[in-house]
Design an enzyme around this catalytic site. Structure first.
Site, PDB file in Angstrom:
ATOM      1  CG  HIS A 208      43.421  40.478  28.714  1.00 39.02           C
ATOM      2  ND1 HIS A 208      44.055  40.744  29.893  1.00 39.02           N
ATOM      3  CD2 HIS A 208      42.133  40.177  29.030  1.00 39.02           C
ATOM      4  CE1 HIS A 208      43.181  40.643  30.882  1.00 39.02           C
ATOM      5  NE2 HIS A 208      42.009  40.309  30.391  1.00 39.02           N
ATOM      6  NE  ARG A 315      38.379  39.219  29.258  1.00 38.83           N
ATOM      7  CZ  ARG A 315      38.219  37.901  29.066  1.00 38.83           C
ATOM      8  NH1 ARG A 315      37.633  37.451  27.968  1.00 38.83           N
ATOM      9  NH2 ARG A 315      38.661  37.030  29.961  1.00 38.83           N
ATOM     10  NE  ARG A 351      35.891  42.605  32.923  1.00 38.70           N
ATOM     11  CZ  ARG A 351      36.900  41.774  32.681  1.00 38.70           C
ATOM     12  NH1 ARG A 351      37.085  40.717  33.427  1.00 38.70           N
ATOM     13  NH2 ARG A 351      37.718  41.996  31.672  1.00 38.70           N
ATOM     14  CD  GLU A 450      38.947  39.831  38.193  1.00 34.69           C
ATOM     15  OE1 GLU A 450      39.364  39.137  37.261  1.00 34.69           O
ATOM     16  OE2 GLU A 450      38.465  40.965  38.024  1.00 34.69           O
ATOM     17  CG  ASN A 473      41.501  34.110  32.871  1.00 39.35           C
ATOM     18  OD1 ASN A 473      41.431  32.890  32.847  1.00 39.35           O
ATOM     19  ND2 ASN A 473      40.811  34.882  32.055  1.00 39.35           N
ATOM     20  CG  ASP A 474      43.026  38.851  36.782  1.00 38.26           C
ATOM     21  OD1 ASP A 474      44.247  38.926  36.545  1.00 38.26           O
ATOM     22  OD2 ASP A 474      42.175  39.491  36.151  1.00 38.26           O
ATOM     23  NE  ARG A 484      45.418  37.327  32.836  1.00 41.16           N
ATOM     24  CZ  ARG A 484      44.149  37.705  32.824  1.00 41.16           C
ATOM     25  NH1 ARG A 484      43.621  38.326  33.869  1.00 41.16           N
ATOM     26  NH2 ARG A 484      43.385  37.482  31.794  1.00 41.16           N
ATOM     27  CB  CYS A 521      33.350  34.794  33.244  1.00 42.37           C
ATOM     28  SG  CYS A 521      34.169  35.990  34.302  1.00 42.37           S
TER      29      CYS A 521
HETATM   30  C1  PEP Z   1      39.553  36.582  34.756  1.00 40.79           C
HETATM   31  O1  PEP Z   1      40.422  37.211  35.355  1.00 40.79           O
HETATM   32  O2  PEP Z   1      39.409  35.360  34.858  1.00 40.79           O
HETATM   33  C2  PEP Z   1      38.638  37.275  33.834  1.00 40.79           C
HETATM   34  C3  PEP Z   1      37.606  36.665  33.316  1.00 40.79           C
HETATM   35  O3  PEP Z   1      38.922  38.549  33.509  1.00 40.79           O
HETATM   36  P1  PEP Z   1      40.116  38.982  32.539  1.00 40.79           P
HETATM   37  O4  PEP Z   1      40.659  37.737  31.897  1.00 40.79           O
HETATM   38  O5  PEP Z   1      39.572  39.937  31.555  1.00 40.79           O
HETATM   39  O6  PEP Z   1      41.092  39.608  33.482  1.00 40.79           O
HETATM   40 MG    MG Z   2      40.327  39.353  35.418  1.00 35.96          MG
END
Ligand code: PEP
Ligand code: MG
Length: 598
Positions: A208, A315, A351, A450, A473-474, A484, A521
């Site tokens: 993040h 977020r 979210r 995710e 991402n997750d 990550r 996203c």
């Molecule tokens: C993701 O996991 O791709 C996502 C958009 O949420 P975050 O990056 O906030 O975990």
């Molecule tokens: Mg995520």
């Protein structure tokens, strides 16, 4: 402007993970943060002393206290001069009081004497006792003091280690921040300060902290492993946030090369503005909605400026960070209403709170988790702290009467969890109805996809929601088993891995079949080579940071839907990520030719 450099110093070239593009040439400013090598959390070193070493150790402790007091007084003087921040003087006073607390001082000295142990260790032991005492009192005031004690102890520990305890907001000159690690909260504060770019020892591409850097359009390189040992404050540094190259004490000729590159990058950014008001559609007329991801309210104007067709991911956890108390229901309403009204008539997907993992909530005592990414994160946290969750849901609902707001649940792992979250939403609706408060009764509800278990049961989840939002991402983190935020496994971050492509394709197919909305996203949505594949899979909503919006729109307008469909089909027939990468690059060669680095 010609930059000068110190010829006497060695030139050092380092390569890390470029997480936010842009080129900066500037002076480094080393920050010893609470997460740095100097202060590795709970793991302070234990050193047993000779009897003769005890007095010296006590002296060292007193000197660190003195220095800490001086630093705080300096901060207080600085705050007093600025009208906007004057109100925070009280916090500094509270810290000064703790610093003079006899229990903290005399107990630490007494442990140093009795156990013949180093000051760091003794101080940590005393802090633990004080924290336990405060935490045991069921009162918000004492809970806040408990974290104050921790901050003060961090400061003393850094001073004991001879480190500088500086905060990002203390940086007075425009600088490149160099730190062992930065939290997303640290990064969120960089938007308005003197920070030109940042470099960290640790971190990964989709942490993040990295996402925040992209949102703020702040060039950044993470995962450099030893940059804090290679750079000194005042060194001239070149940061290339795209390639991950960092050059310390460059020669004049290298500076010239990068200066030209920097100009090219700026020119490229200006050229992209041409796409701002053009429709996002393929050459054969297929519409692809491009929406923005946001963390801070202040980002909204940048999203609008980059032609965003709504907010695909707000977020909301960033509303909770950087503050001592939890946001009230009215604060939630005010934030979401503001965004919805600014974005109107476009939709805003809020979210619900996604804390845990690499975003920690200061207001709630967390348990130390061995595997935070697999722990009490996101919806799991909300379903445990239902009071916090309900406050937020009521806020989102109330704001929904001012614009097109949708609600999205993060980290859903299966149907039961989703139904529990929806039940809470229903409860919040009923409360508002009985209180006579307005909200959009037909508010759309979505779930993040995710976690592989959600993807594998997407057919069941689809029956419960209006839309899916794929968080790549997750999804990558959990599908490929790569943390990550860990630079050591960053090389395994493989968006073109067939497991990732197959899983996304199957989720898209289900959403299309069930007739619900589908978007991506995660960070992949903002990369043209990935966006192309998603478009071909029939995913017609992509949400990303402001800068990527125009780049991806350029891509959308450069291909036909038929071509994208064909490319998506072909890549799913490959067996390695490398093959996919080569194929997609070759198909995008004309697009890449116009990129600033080519
Ligand atoms: C993701 O996991 O791709 C996502 C958009 O949420 P975050 O990056 O906030 O975990
Ligand atoms: Mg995520």
């Amino acid at each position: 402007m010609k930059k000068t450099f110190d010829q006497k110093k060695d030139v050092v070239l380092m390569r890390g993970i470029g997480v936010s593009s842009g080129i900066v040439i500037g002076k480094a400013h080393l920050i010893a943060s609470a997460k740095s090598d100097v202060l590795p959390g709970d793991a302070v070193p234990v050193c047993h002393l000779d009897t003769s070493g005890v007095d010296g150790e006590i002296h060292r402790f007193r000197e660190a206290l003195k220095l800490s007091r001086e630093q705080l007084r300096k901060i207080k003087r600085k705050l007093a001069k600025e009208e906007r921040v004057k109100e925070h003087i009280g916090i500094v006073d509270a810290h000064l009081m703790i610093l003079n607390d006899q229990m903290l001082i005399s107990d630490t000295i007494s442990i140093i004497k009795k156990q013949r142990i180093n000051a760091e260790w003794a101080l940590k032991a005393v802090m633990k006792g004080i924290k336990e005492l405060f935490d045991g009192i069921d009162d918000q005031y004492f809970k806040e003091r408990s974290s104050d004690v921790e901050h003060i102890v961090d400061r003393i520990l850094v001073n004991l280690a001879g480190g500088k305890h500086e905060k990002i907001e203390d940086v007075e000159e425009p600088s490149i921040i160099v730190a062992h690690d930065l939290s997303p909260t640290d990064t969120a504060q960089m938007g308005e300060g003197n920070v030109l770019a940042f470099l960290t020892d640790i971190g990964g591409r989709t942490s993040h902290t990295a996402i925040m850097a992209r949102s703020l359009e702040l060039p950044a390189v993470v995962g450099l492993e030893s940059v804090t040992r290679s750079v000194a404050t005042g060194d001239t540094v070149i940061v290339d946030g795209m390639t991950g190259a960092v050059i310390i004490n460059p020669s004049d000729s290298v500076i010239d090369v990068y200066e030209k590159r920097r100009q090219r990058y700026k020119k490229y950014g200006r050229a992209l503005r041409h796409y701002r008001s053009l429709p996002s559609e393929t050459t054969d007329g297929h519409r692809v909605k491009l929406l923005g991801n946001m963390e801070l309210i202040s980002e909204i104007s940048s999203l609008i400026d980059h032609g965003s067709e709504g907010v695909g991911l707000y977020r909301s956890e960033f509303l909770f960070l950087n503050r001592k108390t939890l946001p009230t229901e009215d604060e939630h309403v005010a934030a979401y209403r503001h965004v919805a009204m600014k974005m109107s008539p476009h939709p805003v997907v809020v979210r619900t709170l996604d804390v845990g993992g690499d975003k920690l909530l200061a207001q709630v005592d967390g348990v130390e988790e061995a595997n935070p990414a697999l722990g009490l994160r996101a919806i799991r946290f909300s379903l445990k702290h239902t009071d916090i969750f309900k406050t937020q849901l009521r806020g989102i609902l109330r704001a929904s009467s001012y614009g097109k707001i949708k609600v999205l649940f993060p980290m859903i792992s299966g149907i039961e969890e989703l139904i529990r979250a929806k039940d809470m939403l229903e409860e919040a609706k009923q409360e508002l109805t009985s209180e006579g408060l307005d909200y959009d009764a037909a508010i759309e509800v979505g779930t993040m996809i995710e976690i592989p278990s959600a993807a594998l049961t997407a057919d069941l989840l689809a029956k419960e929601v209006d839309f899916f939002s794929i968080g790549t991402n997750d999804l990558l983190q959990y599908t490929l088993a790569i943390d990550r935020v860990n630079e050591h496994v960053a090389y395994l971050y493989e968006p073109f891995h067939l497991a990732v492509l197959r899983i996304i394709k199957s989720v898209a197919d289900i959403a299309i079949k069930e007739g619900i909305g589908i978007s991506v996203c995660g960070e992949m949505a903002g990369e043209p080579e990935h966006a192309l594949i998603f478009i071909g899979m029939g995913i017609d909503n992509l949400s990303m940071n402001a800068f990527s919006l125009l780049r991806v729109k350029k891509l959308v307008r450069s291909v036909s839907f038929a071509e994208a469909q064909e490319i998506s089909k072909v890549v799913l027939g490959f067996s390695t990520a490398r093959q996919v990468e080569h194929y997609v690059s070759s198909r995008l060669s004309a697009f890449y030719k116009e990129e600033y680095w080519s």
